[in-house]
Design a protein around this motif. Structure first.
Motif, short mmCIF file in Angstrom:
data_model
loop_
_atom_site.label_atom_id
_atom_site.label_comp_id
_atom_site.label_asym_id
_atom_site.label_seq_id
_atom_site.Cartn_x
_atom_site.Cartn_y
_atom_site.Cartn_z
N ARG A 12 40.24 -37.32 -12.63
CA ARG A 12 39.00 -37.77 -11.93
C ARG A 12 37.68 -37.24 -12.96
O ARG A 12 37.94 -36.24 -13.42
CB ARG A 12 39.08 -37.19 -10.68
N ARG A 13 36.79 -38.06 -12.71
CA ARG A 13 35.58 -37.75 -13.33
C ARG A 13 34.49 -37.24 -12.10
O ARG A 13 34.47 -37.98 -11.05
CB ARG A 13 34.97 -39.16 -13.97
N PRO A 397 38.08 -35.23 -21.83
CA PRO A 397 38.58 -34.59 -20.66
C PRO A 397 38.59 -33.08 -20.87
O PRO A 397 39.20 -32.71 -21.87
CB PRO A 397 39.86 -35.41 -20.51
N GLY A 414 30.86 -30.70 -12.92
CA GLY A 414 30.50 -32.02 -12.99
C GLY A 414 29.37 -32.54 -12.16
O GLY A 414 28.50 -33.14 -12.61
N GLY A 420 28.79 -36.32 -16.55
CA GLY A 420 29.98 -36.06 -15.84
C GLY A 420 31.05 -35.52 -16.49
O GLY A 420 30.69 -35.32 -17.81
N ASN A 422 34.97 -34.73 -16.99
CA ASN A 422 36.24 -35.81 -16.71
C ASN A 422 37.56 -34.54 -16.89
O ASN A 422 37.61 -33.63 -17.79
CB ASN A 422 36.72 -36.82 -17.80
#
Length: 447
Positions: A12-13, A397, A414, A420, A422
């Motif tokens: 998920r981001r 990520p 984030g 953002g 990851n």
């Protein structure tokens, strides 16, 4: 049941968010939830538990106590009832006890089994099966229990309990509430007085709850400040009604999020304020964090308060290693706060973080580098130069290595990042905080 390495990851981001506002409640304290189930299962009669944390780790404890004869049910109202078997009454489990990811369940239950005339096989997921168990099996072996472990002293591991076990006096070589608790639980069904000598104080939920259930337990502090905890067995425990306070380790993620996201003003209700667990609040206040304690009260022998947290300009500090035992689980998210502070934050004395669900020093250092934070990894801590309140770069990520606290910490990062963050896998979060993602979305207005 437990999340394991062979389940598909859930990436998920986590993006920059609006301020965290309103009022939330975090789930029940994990340490207290484990102990409430175990001690209730050793009573004669019915105990009722409200506010129990319903994460995978605690459910693993419930399943193990059922396998050893206790009747445990969850009511539609969320209240759990436990009909215990009495101290000495644990039954031989019919199959291996699957502990999932829970080190606490594993180590404490080994203590329970050690002084009962039963044999139990403990298994766990890939992460738990790497964690060292000798620190518990050594003292329990002195009490007479026998252990057949996998090479390296890890799970799968067979425990052959003994009754009567032998009382011991044991000085903890490393500060560990789990080792202390395992010995105290073994002492419940051991004739005579067992003593644990604790040079560095660790969380004292076991002592508080054992006394509350009627165990013959005394604590003396000598002239050097060393605690001597005595349990004289065999003990009879009395069924109780228990209200589990909110988990300060879970609250920590929302405390840090509210401190670093501009404009935040968040109230977190019903947080356990046991002084052996609130080191994270102390150090965040030292950095300039505005954390107000409201409505302080005592619930079931444990201090509780509501916390009002407002966005704050944080400054780097050197963390006193003496505070480590009272915030050992909160360092991953503390490192996120340090990344947003002005100046440099220095931590040391964190060797214990290398044998958690992951090597949390190395895993956090790699993750922080991946999102643009200036970090130096040392043997026993991290040195972090913060952004001075500017948004983190973000990216990723980030590799979480099946570690729930790493995943939640980078989710928080984030919220205060440009691009953002990851996170490669959010599935492990369910081990301790199943509702984390919903609560995060709700408090940031993303839901």
């Amino acid at each position: 049941m437990a999340h394991s390495a062979d389940q598909a990851p859930v990436p998920r981001r986590f993006a920059r968010s609006g301020p965290l506002t309103g009022t939330i409640r975090v789930p029940g304290d994990k340490s207290i939830s484990h102990r409430a189930l175990m001690l209730s299962a050793l009573c004669v009669g019915q105990s009722r538990i409200s506010g129990l944390l319903e994460g995978e780790d605690v459910l693993a404890t419930a399943a193990a106590m059922r396998a050893m004869g206790a009747q445990i049910e969850r009511g539609a109202d969320g209240i759990w009832t436990v009909h215990g078997v009495g101290v000495g009454g644990l039954m031989q489990p019919a199959q291996a006890l699957d502990m999932g990811n829970s080190g606490t369940s594993t180590r404490l239950l080994m203590g329970l089994v050690a002084s009962h005339p039963i044999t139990a096989m403990f298994t766990g997921d890939a992460s738990l099966s790497r964690r060292p168990m000798a620190r518990v099996t050594d003292p329990l072996g002195e009490m007479g229990a026998e252990f057949n472990a996998s090479p390296g002293g890890t799970l799968p591991l067979m425990v052959r309990g003994i009754s009567p076990a032998v009382p011991i006096s044991y000085r903890l070589p490393v500060a560990s509430a789990q080792v202390k608790s395992a010995i105290l639980l073994a002492a419940l069904n051991t004739p005579g007085t067992t003593t644990v000598i604790e040079p560095v104080a660790t969380r004292d939920h076991s002592e508080k709850m054992l006394k509350g259930f009627g165990a013959d337990l005394t604590v003396e502090t000598d002239a050097d400040g060393v605690r001597h905890i005595h349990v004289t067995g065999p003990c009879d425990l009395t069924a109780q009604d228990i209200e589990v306070p909110g988990d300060p380790s879970s609250a920590a993620f929302f405390i840090v999020a509210a401190l670093i996201v501009p404009g935040s003003d968040l109230t977190i209700e019903n947080v356990g304020m046991n002084v052996t667990r609130t080191g994270i609040i102390t150090v965040l206040e030292q950095m300039g964090g505005q954390i107000e304690r409201l409505n302080a009260r005592t619930v079931g022998g444990e201090p509780v308060a509501d916390l009002r947290v407002r966005a704050s300009a944080l400054s780097g500090i050197t963390v006193d290693p003496a505070i480590v035992p009272s915030m050992v689980d909160e360092f991953p998210v503390f490192f996120i706060a340090a990344a947003m502070a002005s100046g440099t934050t220095v931590t040391s004395g964190l060797d214990e973080l290398r044998v958690k669900e992951s090597d949390r020093l190395a895993t956090m250092a790699r993750g922080l580098e991946a999102i643009g934070v200036d970090v130096e990894e040392r043997e026993d801590g991290l040195v972090i130069t913060g952004s001075g309140g500017a948004s983190l770069r973000g990216g990723g990520p980030v590799a979480t290595l099946l570690d729930h606290r790493i995943a939640m910490s980078f989710a928080v990062a984030g919220l205060a990042s440009e691009q953002g963050v990851n996170v490669d896998d959010t599935a492990p979060i369910a081990t301790s905080f199943p509702d984390f993602l919903n609560l995060l979305d709700r408090s940031t207005g993303a839901a």
